[in-house]
Design a protein around this motif. Sequence first.
Motif, mmCIF file in Angstrom:
data_model
loop_
_atom_site.group_PDB
_atom_site.id
_atom_site.type_symbol
_atom_site.label_atom_id
_atom_site.label_comp_id
_atom_site.label_asym_id
_atom_site.label_seq_id
_atom_site.Cartn_x
_atom_site.Cartn_y
_atom_site.Cartn_z
ATOM 1 N N CYS A 108 0.827 -1.216 0.000
ATOM 2 C CA CYS A 108 0.000 0.000 0.000
ATOM 3 C C CYS A 108 0.853 1.255 0.000
ATOM 4 O O CYS A 108 0.536 2.232 -0.690
ATOM 5 C CB CYS A 108 -0.925 -0.004 1.217
ATOM 6 S SG CYS A 108 -2.180 -1.299 1.192
ATOM 7 N N LEU A 121 -5.338 -3.574 -6.343
ATOM 8 C CA LEU A 121 -5.474 -3.047 -4.980
ATOM 9 C C LEU A 121 -6.596 -2.027 -4.955
ATOM 10 O O LEU A 121 -6.680 -1.161 -5.819
ATOM 11 C CB LEU A 121 -4.154 -2.392 -4.563
ATOM 12 C CG LEU A 121 -4.112 -1.642 -3.227
ATOM 13 C CD1 LEU A 121 -4.275 -2.608 -2.059
ATOM 14 C CD2 LEU A 121 -2.799 -0.862 -3.102
ATOM 15 N N VAL A 154 -8.833 -1.997 2.979
ATOM 16 C CA VAL A 154 -8.003 -2.409 1.844
ATOM 17 C C VAL A 154 -8.448 -3.776 1.327
ATOM 18 O O VAL A 154 -8.678 -4.707 2.108
ATOM 19 C CB VAL A 154 -6.516 -2.446 2.246
ATOM 20 C CG1 VAL A 154 -5.668 -3.055 1.141
ATOM 21 C CG2 VAL A 154 -6.021 -1.034 2.571
ATOM 22 N N VAL A 165 -5.707 -0.265 7.049
ATOM 23 C CA VAL A 165 -5.596 -1.662 6.629
ATOM 24 C C VAL A 165 -6.250 -2.578 7.653
ATOM 25 O O VAL A 165 -7.079 -3.436 7.311
ATOM 26 C CB VAL A 165 -4.121 -2.062 6.420
ATOM 27 C CG1 VAL A 165 -4.029 -3.545 6.023
ATOM 28 C CG2 VAL A 165 -3.464 -1.194 5.361
ATOM 29 N N VAL A 176 -8.609 0.645 -2.217
ATOM 30 C CA VAL A 176 -8.694 1.290 -0.906
ATOM 31 C C VAL A 176 -10.008 2.063 -0.861
ATOM 32 O O VAL A 176 -10.247 2.953 -1.687
ATOM 33 C CB VAL A 176 -7.501 2.237 -0.670
ATOM 34 C CG1 VAL A 176 -7.639 2.909 0.691
ATOM 35 C CG2 VAL A 176 -6.190 1.468 -0.756
ATOM 36 N N ALA A 218 -0.997 4.459 -1.612
ATOM 37 C CA ALA A 218 -2.438 4.232 -1.523
ATOM 38 C C ALA A 218 -3.002 4.612 -0.160
ATOM 39 O O ALA A 218 -4.220 4.807 -0.020
ATOM 40 C CB ALA A 218 -2.754 2.764 -1.809
ATOM 41 N N ILE A 219 -2.142 4.709 0.838
ATOM 42 C CA ILE A 219 -2.581 5.050 2.192
ATOM 43 C C ILE A 219 -1.615 6.069 2.784
ATOM 44 O O ILE A 219 -0.481 6.213 2.312
ATOM 45 C CB ILE A 219 -2.629 3.800 3.102
ATOM 46 C CG1 ILE A 219 -1.236 3.149 3.178
ATOM 47 C CG2 ILE A 219 -3.677 2.804 2.615
ATOM 48 C CD1 ILE A 219 -1.130 2.016 4.178
#
Length: 472
Positions: free
Chosen positions: A408, A457, A429, A424, A459, A413-414
């Motif tokens: 991630c 992936l 996620v 997470v 999110v 992404a985070i």
Amino acid sequence: MAASMVRICRYLSRHGACILTSRSNFHSSSPALNALLSSLHKRGVLKESFPQDAAQDQLPRLLQSGAQTVYCGFDPTADSLHVGNLLAIVGLLHFRDAGHHVLAVLGGATAQIGDPSGKTSERERLSGDAVEANTRSIRESIQRIFTNHEVHFHDSSRKLGTVTVLNNLSWYKDRNVVGFLSDAGRHFRMGTMLSRHSVQSRLKSADGMSLTEFTYQVFQAYDFHHLNQIYGCKIQLGGSDQLGNLMTGHEFIHKVSGEEVYGLTIPLVTSSVGDKLGKTAGNAVWLNRDKTSPFELYQFFLRQPDASVEGYLKLFTFLPLAEVERLMEQQREDPGKRLAHKRLAAEVTKLVHGKEGLESAKRCTSALYHSSVQALEEMSDEELQELFREAPFHEVLLEPGTSVIDTCRMVNAIPEGPKGYRMVSEGAVWINHKRADKPDQVLIPKLHILSNGLTLLRVGKKNFYIIRWLGL
């Protein structure tokens, strides 16, 4: 005539559309009407003809006398045609399938003039280079659709007519203005040209109409004349908004050579507010893959409301009318299966993008809406990027011990720090359609990394990231 048309709009979903229809002057009960015209009338593909009496007498006799040549023009004002243009191509395909020869004329010249029909303001001027690039792209698209029709839809036991793609710039580029006006201009009457609906509506607008746009009908009429003289073309297809231009072409040819020629109009696909479903309104569904993917085209037709499906099956597909009726009966018996919708979407996607495009659309549908890991594994990089157009694509070197939280963070992404870790662990996620709520879990092949070396992936609900792992 345009003012008397009855508009029947069927509201669609996201790309809301309707069919602009008018009372047809084709009567299928007429003994003179040949099989092709009768079929196109029943399907709703043909709406108006010019001259009007030709629909019942001369035109059917002409078609029965032997193979004819039919043309339709496409101005390359963008680098792709759209669904609104597809009906015109389908019309040409029906004629070709019946053994007639078809001409698809790309307006390399007329695109630089600009068709005022249906427009409230003048088109933005295109450079010659832009028109040339658009022409190349559209030529490839049209040729692809004709090939797909021949491979997937044509009955090989029947003789197929020829197809020729032309560029009208080829017969204008060596002509000068004085010579053209001297030869052709003297046959046009200002009163008649001014009376056309496309001209009247613009003259009454605040912006008015330029001389350039005003001459568009002259060029379209001359195109018809040129094709008549060189290719023996006697039939022109065009959208309902082209009726005035078709009339001008008929009158010009009649004055110059005395030849009898015919214009046929097809219905327009419009938005729910009555605008043509084209690029002007910003709601186009394109025919080129790089602008509208096979998946998006498939979904466009799959999402049509029930009331529109039967009409669209008749218009956009080559299914026999009896088969359309059987599909609709099955749909009425079990609406939840949406058999008619699926067949409509499949037929159109296969026509535009071929069998491979249809398979791609189905893979993408399974991956997105049915959480199919197998479909994800079978998808190419191109399909993933088409399906998740806004998703960043990352190539990342896979290091031993790479975890969910590492993955991630590698693609941003985070957030960094405890907040990202909590996202997470709290279940925000997802990896390959499965929740990944253990931040420190090491990535597991076939679970987190698909056999094609990719990871999808997500999110939250809508933030997707595509990762291709290197060093596997």
